[in-house]
Write a protein that holds these residues in place. Structure first.
Motif, PDB file in Angstrom:
ATOM      1  N   GLU A  69     -40.203 -12.964  -5.758  1.00 32.18           N
ATOM      2  CA  GLU A  69     -39.649 -13.902  -5.193  1.00 32.18           C
ATOM      3  C   GLU A  69     -38.780 -13.746  -3.444  1.00 32.18           C
ATOM      4  O   GLU A  69     -38.922 -14.846  -2.862  1.00 32.18           O
ATOM      5  CB  GLU A  69     -38.024 -14.054  -5.863  1.00 32.18           C
ATOM      6  N   ALA A  73     -40.101 -16.011  -0.700  1.00 26.43           N
ATOM      7  CA  ALA A  73     -38.479 -16.138   0.591  1.00 26.43           C
ATOM      8  C   ALA A  73     -39.137 -16.094   1.766  1.00 26.43           C
ATOM      9  O   ALA A  73     -38.566 -15.603   3.504  1.00 26.43           O
ATOM     10  CB  ALA A  73     -38.157 -15.411   0.506  1.00 26.43           C
ATOM     11  N   GLU A 126     -30.441 -21.701   4.319  1.00 22.87           N
ATOM     12  CA  GLU A 126     -31.461 -21.969   3.586  1.00 22.87           C
ATOM     13  C   GLU A 126     -31.856 -19.953   3.311  1.00 22.87           C
ATOM     14  O   GLU A 126     -31.905 -19.611   2.188  1.00 22.87           O
ATOM     15  CB  GLU A 126     -31.936 -23.007   2.645  1.00 22.87           C
ATOM     16  N   ARG A 130     -31.629 -17.179   0.940  1.00 26.78           N
ATOM     17  CA  ARG A 130     -32.842 -16.595  -0.224  1.00 26.78           C
ATOM     18  C   ARG A 130     -32.890 -15.532   0.078  1.00 26.78           C
ATOM     19  O   ARG A 130     -32.781 -14.542  -0.617  1.00 26.78           O
ATOM     20  CB  ARG A 130     -33.344 -17.489  -0.326  1.00 26.78           C
ATOM     21  N   SER A 133     -29.943 -12.796  -0.872  1.00 22.67           N
ATOM     22  CA  SER A 133     -29.998 -12.578  -2.155  1.00 22.67           C
ATOM     23  C   SER A 133     -30.850 -11.987  -2.278  1.00 22.67           C
ATOM     24  O   SER A 133     -30.641 -10.874  -3.512  1.00 22.67           O
ATOM     25  CB  SER A 133     -29.519 -14.390  -2.400  1.00 22.67           C
TER      26      SER A 133
END
Length: 249
Positions: A69, A73, A126, A130, A133
Motif C-alpha cells: 500500500e 501511495a 491526501e 496516506r 500513515s
C-alpha cells in the motif's frame, strides 16, 4: 509478545528436553518421565507456541500488505511534490517583491504587493496523509515536518499581502522577509532531498540540510543570494547551529 514469549519458549525447551536428556544416566527414560509428569503444562505451552507462530505469520502478512500500500501511495508523491514546488516558485516571486519594498520605505508606501497570491494546491494533502500513515517512521516524520513548515509558510505569505495594504498598521522589515525566504528555501531543499526517494531511484537519507542544499534551493526559486542582504550568513548560521533538521527533534 515476541519479547516475552521467545525467551520463555527457549527456557521451556531447555527444561523439558535438554536438561532431562543429559542430566544423569536416565537418558531417554528420564526425558519420557519428565514429559509424562508435566503433560498439562506441555499441552498449554504447545498451544502458546502455536499462537506465537500464528501471530508472527499474521504480522508478516500485515507488514507485506502495508508495504504494498505504501508503494502505491508513494507513486503519487512526485506529483504532489511537483505541485508544491510550483507553489514555492510563486511564493518566491512574492518574497522577492516584498524584499525590495521592505528595503525601500518609499517603495513600501506606494501600495500593496503587485504579485499574484500563490495558491496552495489541494491534491498533496491526501497523498501526504496516506504516505505518512503507511511509510516507515523516519519518512513519516520527515513528511510531517514538511507539512508543518508548509502551513507556517502559507500563513506568513497570506499575512504579508495584508501587511502591505495601505491601511495596515504593520511595518514589514527586511529581516522579516529574510526569515520568510529562509523558510521557503528550507521547504524547497526538503522537497529536493526526497524527490529521488519518491521516484524510487534512491534510498531515503535522513540527513540534516547543509548550505549546498539551501544554495541549490535558492537557485531553483530564482532568489539571488547576493542581492538579498544577510541571506547567506543567516542561512549558514542556521545550518551551523542545527536548525535545519527539525524533523529529527
Amino acid at each position: 509478545m515476541n519479547w516475552v514469549g521467545t525467551p520463555l519458549v527457549i527456557f521451556y525447551v531447555y527444561g523439558m528436553t535438554i536438561h532431562p536428556l543429559f542430566n544423569g544416566a536416565g537418558g531417554w527414560s528420564n526425558l519420557h518421565k519428565v514429559w509424562m509428569d508435566w503433560q498439562t503444562l506441555n499441552v498449554g505451552v504447545l498451544a502458546f507456541i502455536s499462537s506465537l507462530i500464528a501471530f508472527n505469520i499474521s504480522k508478516h502478512h500485515a507488514n507485506q500488505q502495508r508495504e504494498r500500500e505504501f508503494i502505491a501511495a508513494k507513486s503519487f508523491l512526485p506529483e504532489a511534490l511537483s505541485e508544491l514546488v510550483a507553489y514555492f516558485k510563486s511564493s518566491a516571486i512574492v518574497l522577492n517583491e516584498a524584499w525590495w519594498k521592505a528595503k525601500d520605505d518609499s517603495s513600501r508606501k506606494k501600495g500593496p504587493l503587485q504579485s499574484d497570491t500563490p495558491q496552495l494546491p489541494e491534491n498533496y494533502k491526501e497523498i501526504f496523509s496516506r504516505c505518512i500513515s503507511l511509510a516507515p517512521p523516519d519518512v513519516s516524520v520527515y513528511l510531517s515536518y514538511i507539512l508543518m513548515r508548509l502551513q507556517v509558510h502559507n500563513a506568513r505569505i497570506t499575512g504579508l499581502f495584508e501587511d502591505f495594504q495601505p491601511n495596515s498598521t504593520m511595518s514589514v522589515l527586511p529581516v522579516n522577509v529574510i526569515s520568510y525566504i529562509y523558510s521557503l528555501g528550507e521547504l524547497q531543499a526538503l522537497a529536493n532531498k526526497i524527490f529521488d526517494y519518491a521516484r524510487g531511484i534512491d534510498d531515503f537519507r535522513d540527513e540534516a540540510l547543509n548550505w549546498e542544499d539551501f544554495r541549490n534551493a535558492y537557485r531553483s526559486l530564482n532568489i539571488s543570494i547576493g542581492q538579498v542582504d544577510d541571506l547567506e550568513p543567516s542561512t549558514k548560521l542556521a545550518v551551523g547551529r542545527g536548525s535545519t533538521h527539525g524533523w529529527k527533534t
